[in-house]
Design an enzyme around this catalytic site. Structure first.
Site, PDB file in Angstrom:
ATOM      1  N   ASP A  32     -16.011   1.540   6.172  1.00  0.00           N
ATOM      2  CA  ASP A  32     -15.001   2.515   5.725  1.00  0.00           C
ATOM      3  C   ASP A  32     -15.580   3.406   4.633  1.00  0.00           C
ATOM      4  O   ASP A  32     -15.345   4.613   4.619  1.00  0.00           O
ATOM      5  CB  ASP A  32     -13.751   1.800   5.214  1.00  0.00           C
ATOM      6  CG  ASP A  32     -12.796   2.793   4.559  1.00  0.00           C
ATOM      7  OD1 ASP A  32     -12.290   3.667   5.286  1.00  0.00           O
ATOM      8  OD2 ASP A  32     -12.605   2.739   3.334  1.00  0.00           O
TER       9      ASP A  32
ATOM     10  N   ARG B  52     -16.073  11.698   6.656  1.00  0.00           N
ATOM     11  CA  ARG B  52     -14.839  12.428   7.026  1.00  0.00           C
ATOM     12  C   ARG B  52     -14.489  13.468   5.970  1.00  0.00           C
ATOM     13  O   ARG B  52     -14.025  14.563   6.286  1.00  0.00           O
ATOM     14  CB  ARG B  52     -13.670  11.439   7.181  1.00  0.00           C
ATOM     15  CG  ARG B  52     -13.784  10.560   8.425  1.00  0.00           C
ATOM     16  CD  ARG B  52     -12.803   9.407   8.360  1.00  0.00           C
ATOM     17  NE  ARG B  52     -11.424   9.849   8.235  1.00  0.00           N
ATOM     18  CZ  ARG B  52     -10.466   9.145   7.624  1.00  0.00           C
ATOM     19  NH1 ARG B  52     -10.729   7.981   7.089  1.00  0.00           N
ATOM     20  NH2 ARG B  52      -9.236   9.623   7.576  1.00  0.00           N
TER      21      ARG B  52
ATOM     22  N   HIS C 171       0.867  -1.186   0.000  1.00  0.00           N
ATOM     23  CA  HIS C 171       0.000   0.000   0.000  1.00  0.00           C
ATOM     24  C   HIS C 171       0.898   1.227   0.000  1.00  0.00           C
ATOM     25  O   HIS C 171       1.855   1.307   0.762  1.00  0.00           O
ATOM     26  CB  HIS C 171      -0.915   0.046   1.225  1.00  0.00           C
ATOM     27  CG  HIS C 171      -1.726   1.305   1.247  1.00  0.00           C
ATOM     28  ND1 HIS C 171      -2.864   1.448   0.504  1.00  0.00           N
ATOM     29  CD2 HIS C 171      -1.527   2.491   1.866  1.00  0.00           C
ATOM     30  CE1 HIS C 171      -3.342   2.669   0.665  1.00  0.00           C
ATOM     31  NE2 HIS C 171      -2.549   3.319   1.495  1.00  0.00           N
TER      32      HIS C 171
HETATM   33  N1  URA Z   1      -6.696   6.609   2.106  1.00  0.00           N
HETATM   34  C1  URA Z   1      -7.691   5.877   2.652  1.00  0.00           C
HETATM   35  O1  URA Z   1      -8.111   4.864   2.106  1.00  0.00           O
HETATM   36  N2  URA Z   1      -8.218   6.323   3.821  1.00  0.00           N
HETATM   37  C2  URA Z   1      -7.785   7.427   4.458  1.00  0.00           C
HETATM   38  O2  URA Z   1      -8.289   7.736   5.508  1.00  0.00           O
HETATM   39  C3  URA Z   1      -6.750   8.177   3.863  1.00  0.00           C
HETATM   40  C4  URA Z   1      -6.215   7.738   2.681  1.00  0.00           C
END
Ligand code: URA
Length: 411
Positions: A161, A168, A82
């Protein structure tokens, strides 16, 4: 569970239990905990942070909000990388097939570009026909046959998420290490990994501006990943100038193809080998040989074919998305290039249309920069320092102005 009391406790610097975090995430995902309470909690976490235990609990709860890949018994080691993003970063396109040459399994789930950061999915979709939306059954079948698959997050993977990131994004709560760690790792851990290498960037073209901030993020990710049984390796890499010579979707695919054919720029080859060596069983020399002898290139072609992409266009990829305007930028003096600011080039690329300001914007595959000069190069007045690929003369002129602002040549 009395949610206002939990928000107040976090606001005042207290800790939440694993059970409380699990319940909050489950209720938020199900829609029974409203956005306004989750936003308030996210803001409290932004200010007060979370301890490693809380961050691990949040990551686990987000992971468990959706489905994970189930690999068959006796499967090869499952590995991935990642990167926290950068300008001109096409490493995933090269690294995923390269690792599959080592008989590892690479089920790479990637994202789309947002802001100045490009996205692997957008680059892959510049290849006509390439499908990034595979089912779990297709994903597992492709791992069995060629060992590598490159896909996007589905509705089934980490729905918590997806919902929390959207919140967010509009509530000023993106820059929080525990929230970033849980968001990134929950998606990666849904691949059921054995090993993960994290490429944490810092500098003008990165999310983290300093190496200290990048170190904090890397340490937090390593702690949580290891708590969840994954071997984590972290690498900090500067992002003050673009990686390689190309920025923009199709232009980066072209450079990735060059690299897979053994003609990659030195900085791109070096970082790809460093990251690959961190999760591979093969020595770096063997990985380098697979890049230069056509083995990784053959694997990439197999990957493109398996996901419906047009393999026949890869050898002349520069003709697939030609930009209407190509505008060279030349040096106005002789000297040494001491700066080509990644953040400025990233913003210029976004303005040309290569990226998206909002998650639902479309990207233009054709536009961006190619033939970018590297810092440390000696140039003479009149030399080409880069080529702007634009939709219009006006866009090219604006990008040329930005390019000049990004550049410093010292006598
Ligand atoms: N990339 C993501 O997937 N989530 C974050 O919070 C920041 C960057």
């Amino acid at each position: 569970m009395h949610v206002p009391s939990l928000i107040e406790r976090k606001r005042d610097g207290g800790e939440l239990t694993d059970a409380e975090i699990g319940r909050i995430v489950a209720d938020f995902t199900a829609g029974s905990l409203p956005d306004y309470q989750m936003s308030a909690l996210a803001m409290a976490i932004c200010w007060r942070g979370m301890c490693p235990r809380e961050t691990a609990a949040l990551t686990r709860a987000m992971l468990e909000s959706g489905s994970v890949l189930h690999h068959p018994p006796g499967h090869p080691p499952v590995v991935d990388k990642h990167s926290t993003g950068g300008i001109g970063d096409k490493v995933s396109l090269i690294l995923a097939p390269l690792l599959a040459c080592d008989r590892l399994w690479v089920p790479m789930i990637s994202g789309r570009g947002l802001g100045i950061t490009g996205g692997t999915l957008d680059k892959l979709e510049a290849i006509p026909g390439f499908r990034v939306g595979l089912s779990e059954a297709e994903t597992l079948a492709q791992l069995e046959t060629i060992g590598v698959v490159m896909i996007g997050q589905t509705e089934a993977i980490c729905p918590a998420d997806k919902k929390l990131y959207a919140l967010r994004d509009v509530t000023g709560t993106v820059p929080s290490i525990p929230l970033i760690v849980a968001s990134i790792l929950s998606k990666k851990l849904a691949e059921s990994l054995d090993r993960l290498v994290l490429d944490v960037k810092y500098g003008s073209g990165a999310f983290m501006k300093t190496d200290e901030a990048a170190r904090d993020l890397a340490d937090a990710m390593r702690h949580v990943g290891e708590a969840m049984g994954v071997r984590i390796t972290t690498r900090l890499n500067p992002m003050d100038e673009p990686l390689g010579h190309a920025v923009g979707n199709a232009l980066e695919v072209r450079e990735a193809i060059d690299t897979l054919q053994g003609r990659g720029p030195a900085d791109l080859v070096a970082i790809t080998l460093d990251l690959a060596a961190a999760v591979s069983d093969a020595p770096r020399e063997q990985l380098a040989a697979w890049l230069s002898d056509g083995t990784a290139w053959a694997k990439f072609q197999a990957l493109v074919a398996a996901q419906g992409g047009d393999v026949s266009c890869l050898d002349h990829f520069e003709t697939v998305h030609p930009a209407p305007v190509r505008h060279p930028v030349t040096a106005d003096r002789s000297g040494v290039v001491s700066r080509l600011d990644a953040g400025t080039i990233g913003h210029a690329s976004l303005s040309l249309g290569a990226g998206r300001s909002r998650a639902d914007d479309a990207v233009d595959f054709a536009v961006g920069f190619s033939d970018l000069v590297k810092t440390g190069s000696t140039v003479r007045a009149g030399d080409c320092l880069g080529i702007i690929h634009a939709r219009s003369e006006a866009d090219a002129a604006a990008a040329a102005e930005a390019f000049r602002a990004a550049l410093t040549i010292v006598a």
